[in-house]
Design a protein around this motif. Structure first.
Motif, mmCIF file in Angstrom:
data_model
loop_
_atom_site.group_PDB
_atom_site.id
_atom_site.type_symbol
_atom_site.label_atom_id
_atom_site.label_comp_id
_atom_site.label_asym_id
_atom_site.label_seq_id
_atom_site.Cartn_x
_atom_site.Cartn_y
_atom_site.Cartn_z
ATOM 1 N N LEU A 30 40.785 47.058 -8.972
ATOM 2 C CA LEU A 30 40.214 46.230 -10.039
ATOM 3 C C LEU A 30 39.275 45.184 -9.444
ATOM 4 O O LEU A 30 38.194 44.926 -9.980
ATOM 5 C CB LEU A 30 41.330 45.518 -10.832
ATOM 6 N N TYR A 34 49.810 47.390 -6.385
ATOM 7 C CA TYR A 34 48.973 46.460 -5.630
ATOM 8 C C TYR A 34 47.618 47.098 -5.321
ATOM 9 O O TYR A 34 46.574 46.453 -5.427
ATOM 10 C CB TYR A 34 49.673 46.026 -4.331
ATOM 11 N N LEU A 70 45.430 46.958 -8.227
ATOM 12 C CA LEU A 70 44.862 45.602 -8.335
ATOM 13 C C LEU A 70 43.647 45.442 -7.416
ATOM 14 O O LEU A 70 42.633 44.869 -7.810
ATOM 15 C CB LEU A 70 45.915 44.560 -7.931
#
Lengths: 182, 276
Positions: free
Chosen positions: B28, B22, B25
């Motif tokens: 990102l 997570y 992510l």
């Protein structure tokens, strides 16, 4: 109710060092809440808790790139926030005759320290006039980066609006805050 | 609910993978938003605010050095990503990797936030989520894990408390004013934006705005139950998701960082065997 199942009791029984850390953490959390100071990792979680009054006029900081207003809502939230927050910092110092408003806090926090320490901390924490004067050059480079364009001019204006009958009315009034030519 | 009960977050290793996946992510998303040090390299103005940790860092001088040296900014950006990936694979086997990662994370965030002139509270939430992985002993891991879970509950309950203490919860209809101030940029530049479309309904009908705000306070206050039982952790997790998505849609507030602590609610619900 069995007290032995309580987290804080189990923590005390199983790991006294961790127990001490947790107690210190809780103490400082209360302390900084009381002082209303954000100090990592103790933040005051009070977002959107204060009453906001409806202002007569609403202002917006607008960025004009080569004469055209930059739609800052079309860029990622973080870039939008960096543009606005860094500019606000620049403007608060520049309009204060190049004196960083944090100077008062620095003086208050260091008043019991030797003079050379006070000067050193002030130098490390406060923004210098040279840094403030350097900001417009960085801003134009940053705007070029986020718009992927070669830019000749950036203007920052304070725009005035009014909220009337469910609509935002442009008061056709603006104030030039900064003009940078490349 | 039954689908959620099949999620296999049953052990420490899987849990570590979920948490760090997570976080990767989130990185990102940050990369997409240009929220790395190299993106604001050489920004000359610093803003440590009143934060003692930020002051200490600036007195030592590392944020000033990092932001002025491109190679140092780049090295820290790369280290953050590399160590996040390393933690994904080995956080439970080598806690030292996680300790180094936390040091890099704090250095990175302090430098970034000082020079972006912002101060986001989610920094503390993410920091708390990594803490349990610094413990090598199983028992300490679960004790720290519980502390991090309590921290999330505290965030939500404190937010509800301050909304009452500072008075906004007592005059919820004024939430419409907050929305006007919040959406000025969108209202002018993109009046068709979904956030503004939703907000404009609430602005038009302050009573609905008041009901929405009161519902938000109730949801946050509801987390107090988590201090006494873990039985409704799944419900709390779903409420946290709804809270995060609705604040993003309605107010353009990015709260997705806090979801990382929400994963602790999922994990605690499936690890009752470790309760002592």
């Amino acid at each position: 109710m069995s007290y032995s199942k309580w987290y804080i009791i189990r923590l005390f029984q199983q790991n006294k060092i961790l127990f001490s850390f947790v107690c210190i953490f809780i103490f400082f959390q209360f302390y900084f809440n009381k002082k209303q100071i954000h100090s990592f990792p103790w933040f005051v979680w009070d977002m959107y808790s204060r009453i906001e009054t409806k202002p007569d006029t609403i202002t917006q900081t607008a960025f004009y790139v080569d004469g055209k207003q930059l739609d800052i809502t079309s860029i990622p939230i973080w870039e939008e926030s960096t543009l606005l927050h860094t500019f606000n910092m620049y403007y608060s110092i520049q309009s204060n005759n190049y004196k960083d408003p944090i100077e008062t806090s620095v003086k208050k926090r260091t008043k019991y320290l030797p003079l050379n320490m006070q000067n050193y901390i002030a130098h490390q924490i406060q923004n210098s006039e040279a840094a403030v004067r350097d900001y417009p050059r960085w801003l134009i480079r940053y705007v070029e980066k986020i718009t992927h364009k070669n830019i000749k001019q950036v203007e920052v204006r304070k725009m005035y609006y009014q909220y009337q009958n469910g609509k935002i009315k442009d008061l056709q009034r603006s104030e030039l805050l900064l003009k940078i030519n490349k | 609910m039954k689908y959620l009960q099949r999620i296999s977050i049953h052990d420490k290793v899987t849990f570590a993978k979920v948490v760090f996946a997570y976080y990767i992510l989130l990185l990102l998303f940050r990369w997409h938003s240009s929220a790395f040090l190299t993106n604001i390299f050489a920004q000359p103005l610093q803003s440590p605010g009143a934060d003692n940790a930020f002051w200490l860092s600036h007195i030592i001088g590392f944020p000033q050095y990092i932001i002025q040296q491109y190679w140092a900014s780049l090295l820290l950006d790369i280290s953050l990503v590399v160590f996040a990936i390393a933690c994904f694979f080995m956080a439970t086997k080598k806690p030292v990797v996680c300790i180094v990662f936390i040091i890099i994370y704090i250095t990175h965030r302090i430098t970034l936030e000082s020079y972006a002139c912002s101060h986001t509270k989610s920094m503390a939430a993410i920091f708390m989520a990594f803490l349990p992985f610094c413990c090598s002993k199983e028992r300490n891991f679960y004790l720290t894990f519980e502390f991090s879970r309590f921290f999330l509950l505290y965030i939500m309950v404190a937010s509800a408390f301050f909304k009452m203490y500072n008075g906004m919860a007592l005059q919820p209809n004024l939430f419409a004013t907050t929305l006007i101030n919040q959406h000025i940029d969108v209202a002018i530049n993109q009046p068709t934006n979904i956030s503004y479309q939703i907000a404009s309904i609430l602005i038009k009908y302050p009573i609905i705005a008041g009901i929405s705000y009161t519902a938000l306070v109730i949801v946050q206050a509801f987390f107090i139950i988590g201090f006494f039982t873990k039985k409704i952790d799944i419900i709390l997790f779903i409420l946290l998701l709804c809270f995060t998505i609705s604040t993003y849609l309605l107010m353009r507030i990015y709260n997705f960082d806090i979801i990382i602590l929400g994963l602790f609610l999922l994990f605690s619900a499936y690890n009752k065997k470790h309760e002592h």
